[in-house]
Design a protein around this motif. Structure first.
Motif, PDB file in Angstrom:
ATOM      1  N   ASN A 119       0.818  -1.215   0.000  1.00  0.00           N
ATOM      2  CA  ASN A 119       0.000   0.000   0.000  1.00  0.00           C
ATOM      3  C   ASN A 119       0.851   1.264   0.000  1.00  0.00           C
ATOM      4  O   ASN A 119       0.378   2.343  -0.352  1.00  0.00           O
ATOM      5  CB  ASN A 119      -0.930   0.013   1.214  1.00  0.00           C
ATOM      6  CG  ASN A 119      -1.974  -1.083   1.148  1.00  0.00           C
ATOM      7  OD1 ASN A 119      -2.360  -1.504   0.051  1.00  0.00           O
ATOM      8  ND2 ASN A 119      -2.424  -1.550   2.303  1.00  0.00           N
ATOM      9  N   GLU A 120       2.098   1.152   0.419  1.00  0.00           N
ATOM     10  CA  GLU A 120       2.973   2.320   0.503  1.00  0.00           C
ATOM     11  C   GLU A 120       3.774   2.549  -0.776  1.00  0.00           C
ATOM     12  O   GLU A 120       4.328   3.619  -0.981  1.00  0.00           O
ATOM     13  CB  GLU A 120       3.938   2.168   1.678  1.00  0.00           C
ATOM     14  CG  GLU A 120       3.258   2.188   3.026  1.00  0.00           C
ATOM     15  CD  GLU A 120       4.238   1.926   4.158  1.00  0.00           C
ATOM     16  OE1 GLU A 120       4.069   2.528   5.230  1.00  0.00           O
ATOM     17  OE2 GLU A 120       5.168   1.111   3.968  1.00  0.00           O
ATOM     18  N   GLU A 121       3.871   1.569  -1.626  1.00  0.00           N
ATOM     19  CA  GLU A 121       4.661   1.696  -2.853  1.00  0.00           C
ATOM     20  C   GLU A 121       4.067   2.775  -3.759  1.00  0.00           C
ATOM     21  O   GLU A 121       2.873   2.756  -4.065  1.00  0.00           O
ATOM     22  CB  GLU A 121       4.708   0.356  -3.575  1.00  0.00           C
ATOM     23  CG  GLU A 121       5.602   0.364  -4.795  1.00  0.00           C
ATOM     24  CD  GLU A 121       5.659  -0.999  -5.449  1.00  0.00           C
ATOM     25  OE1 GLU A 121       5.119  -1.135  -6.563  1.00  0.00           O
ATOM     26  OE2 GLU A 121       6.221  -1.936  -4.833  1.00  0.00           O
ATOM     27  N   LEU A 122       4.904   3.733  -4.199  1.00  0.00           N
ATOM     28  CA  LEU A 122       4.443   4.871  -5.004  1.00  0.00           C
ATOM     29  C   LEU A 122       5.209   4.901  -6.338  1.00  0.00           C
ATOM     30  O   LEU A 122       6.306   5.456  -6.430  1.00  0.00           O
ATOM     31  CB  LEU A 122       4.653   6.186  -4.252  1.00  0.00           C
ATOM     32  CG  LEU A 122       4.144   7.460  -4.946  1.00  0.00           C
ATOM     33  CD1 LEU A 122       2.626   7.416  -5.109  1.00  0.00           C
ATOM     34  CD2 LEU A 122       4.550   8.701  -4.162  1.00  0.00           C
ATOM     35  N   PRO A 123       4.633   4.353  -7.392  1.00  0.00           N
ATOM     36  CA  PRO A 123       5.336   4.299  -8.684  1.00  0.00           C
ATOM     37  C   PRO A 123       5.473   5.660  -9.370  1.00  0.00           C
ATOM     38  O   PRO A 123       6.338   5.825 -10.226  1.00  0.00           O
ATOM     39  CB  PRO A 123       4.464   3.352  -9.529  1.00  0.00           C
ATOM     40  CG  PRO A 123       3.554   2.666  -8.556  1.00  0.00           C
ATOM     41  CD  PRO A 123       3.361   3.614  -7.426  1.00  0.00           C
TER      42      PRO A 123
END
Length: 532
Positions: free
Chosen positions: A429-433
């Motif tokens: 949920n924290e991964e920001l592409p």
């Protein structure tokens, strides 16, 4: 010669590619002039396109007037006053010019697209005198410079003003007019009503310009505001101060007829920039805008002496008037709480330049991230360039706040304590592409490997990391070597710079492995070796 080169449009495109790149407002490189002068002499097919480029930008009118028959002019060194800048190479008309003598000058004047005439550059000989203006006015042409699209006119003498119209041709689109010592009314026939972009500075007048789209003026008074509010096409307005107590007629014998007086004020305004002001003045400015204003960018630099109470009033007024529409705020130097800004939920770009008296910790970072979920570009830093606090109040964990809540974020500027990494692993949920650019300023860092792993998990497409650069051995200032012995702080900052650049190199290598490529020609590569 290939048949393609007989097509003028193809030759023009090729010549445009031959121009040396240069920053805006920089003079044309001499190699440009030499190259196109050679092309103009190479063959007849190249002559006119090359001459068009050679003559397209001029900073004087004497080049055109030198194409008059040589017996009609002289150029000699003279002194017109007691100061050193009064000495220069002056150009004079010395004979009677016949109508047929203007044929060649007019042919070259038609090629000029950008013209700059300034008498504030330390060389009074560079600016035309009244006799030169009169000679140009006598030419047998309705417009001596009919194709000038961009004009820069700076005059400290009111005697020059009557000749300004000579340079306001039918194709003029943008003008910068500075009348620094002029203190009387503008002439009624000043031909700037058709301009779309105007930067106008005059002590006592505002210009008549009812077709203007972009306007820069130093001051607005009551009459000027009333006049500008009825302009049907004004999209961008920039000014430094307001003086609603005084009233000057901004447009003698001229009023915008396209927008009736009962229409909403500023019907087309989308961008406002207000520099160096107290909050009370900015609130006064906001009062000019209608309740349903479509302004999308309100950019203001608030005076450092603003009190906390007045700043809070400003934020409240911003929220009441434009909270759903403003997408760009710049704030400089205050002790005030930031919480009033949290009502701007639709912000897409925010630059907060804060003094060291305001500490942004991890808790505040989470509040910021949850309040501004639509951010694309966020900058939170202290003014100027210097060493970070030891340690910075923001930890690397604060990056998780923006990764979690700001799902459109592409560019982030933030000073964090990179010397320690949160023990908790990054979850999906924290991964920001979307984030591709990170400016860490003077952030400290200890272990490039662990920071690389954390950032790769959090920002899988991050390719460009900027950090505070410092003076290296051999650094020069104004041509002089900077040979002072570096302090311990500078040595530490140099180490941090190397470690952050090592993180950037590692992230790119991992991404290239994942993509199965060996190149690095993606976004941000051109900035690889640069600091701030």
């Amino acid at each position: 010669m290939h048949s393609c080169l007989t097509i003028s449009e193809v030759v023009q495109l090729i010549f445009e590619q031959c121009k040396e790149p240069r920053p805006q407002y920089f003079p044309r490189p001499k190699q440009d002039l030499k190259a196109f002068a050679s092309l103009a002499e190479t063959c007849r097919a190249f002559r006119n396109p090359a001459l068009d480029i050679l003559w397209s930008e001029q900073e004087t009118v004497r080049n055109v007037l030198k194409t008059l028959p040589p017996h009609l002019w002289v150029e000699r060194k003279e002194s017109n006053g007691p100061d050193v800048w009064d000495i220069g190479l002056y150009f004079r008309i010395v004979g009677s010019i016949k109508p047929e003598d203007w044929t060649v000058p007019l042919s070259y004047a038609r090629r000029i697209k950008k013209l700059s005439l300034r008498d504030d550059m330390g060389d009074k000989a560079h600016f035309p005198d009244v006799d030169i203006f009169k000679a140009i006015a006598s030419a047998p042409a309705e417009h001596f410079f009919p194709n000038v699209r961009q004009l820069d006119w700076t005059s400290q003498e009111s005697v020059h003003l009557p000749f300004l119209n000579l340079f306001l041709g039918p194709n003029l689109q943008s003008a910068r007019i500075v009348l620094s010592r002029f203190d009387s009314s503008l002439p009624d026939n000043l031909a700037i009503l058709h301009l779309k972009k105007l930067n106008f500075h005059c002590q006592r007048s505002s210009p008549p310009c009812f077709r203007i789209e972009e306007l820069v003026v130093p001051c607005l008074d009551q009459d000027a505001v009333e006049y500008l509010s009825r302009l049907p096409s004004l999209r961008s307005l920039e000014f430094s101060r307001v003086d609603m107590a005084s009233g000057l007629d901004p447009s003698p014998n001229s009023s915008p007829e396209a927008t009736p007086a009962h229409s909403p004020p500023f019907p087309a305004l989308r961008s406002v920039k207000f520099e160096s002001a107290l909050p009370a003045s900015i609130i006064e400015c906001l009062a000019m805008l209608p309740v349903d204003s479509q302004v999308g960018s309100f950019d203001t630099f608030v005076d450092e002496d603003a009190a906390e109470k007045s700043l809070a009033s400003l934020f409240t007024e911003l929220i009441k008037s434009n909270a759903e529409k403003v997408n760009d705020i710049q704030q400089l130097g205050h002790r005030s709480e930031l919480t009033p800004l949290f009502s701007f939920h639709n912000l897409t770009k925010l630059s907060l330049i804060l003094p060291i008296t305001i500490e942004i910790d991890d808790a505040m970072a989470w509040d910021c991230a949850t309040s501004w979920p639509n951010l694309v570009d966020l900058e939170m830093r202290e003014p100027g360039a210097g060493l970070a606090r030891n340690p910075p109040p923001l930890t690397m964990g604060a990056l998780r706040a923006f990764a979690t809540h700001c799902r459109q974020l592409k560019h982030l500027t933030l000073t964090v304590d990179g010397s320690s990494i949160p023990p908790e692993p990054v979850n999906d949920n924290e991964e920001l592409p979307s984030l591709t650019f990170l400016n860490v300023g003077p952030s400290p860092i200890r272990d490039a490997g662990s920071v690389s792993i954390f950032l790769d998990d959090l920002f899988p497409n991050l390719r460009s990391i900027h950090c505070q650069d410092w003076r290296w051995d051999g650094y020069t200032v104004g041509g002089y070597a900077y040979d002072e012995e570096p302090t311990e702080h500078v040595r530490r900052a140099r180490l941090h710079f190397k470690l952050w650049k090592a993180v950037q190199t590692t992230l790119r290598a991992w991404q290239d492995e994942d993509d199965g490529s060996s190149g690095t020609g993606e976004e941000g590569d051109e900035q690889e070796d640069g600091g701030e």
